[in-house]
Design a protein around this motif. Sequence first.
Motif: not given
Length: 142
Positions: A89, A124, A127-129
């Motif tokens: 994050e 992360s 996959t979370d960008t």
Amino acid sequence: MGNSLVECVVVPVADETDARTTCLALAPYLDADSRVVALHVIEKAGGAPDKASVEQRQEGAADIFAVVKDTLTVGTVETELRYGTDVAETIFDTATDVDATSIAFSPRGGSRWVRLLSGDVALSLVTDTDRPVVVLPDASDE
């Protein structure tokens, strides 16, 4: 600009070895107009005691950034030291703050169990960008 993916790239680096490996792998893709923001995240324990003092971690970051600046000789290199309880994050927040065109990293080894227990930052990142993520090859393998 020859390659818009590296127009402004955030490069998270964990230690001196990671910095050298990542920068060697990234260097061939950079041009004179590239902007590299080398990012070191000091992970805060979220209420638990930290493993090392803030001063020790800041000194370690300075050593890491020295490796980055010595290794990358093309484009503009900036350094960013951030603190956060969630490393992925914090990387995403930095990418947003600097208006990065991509995030580039070299995945580090480690057993599947270590990644499972510690949380897999690399997973992360991909996959979370909300922007392109470039997974660089290990330049030492070539």
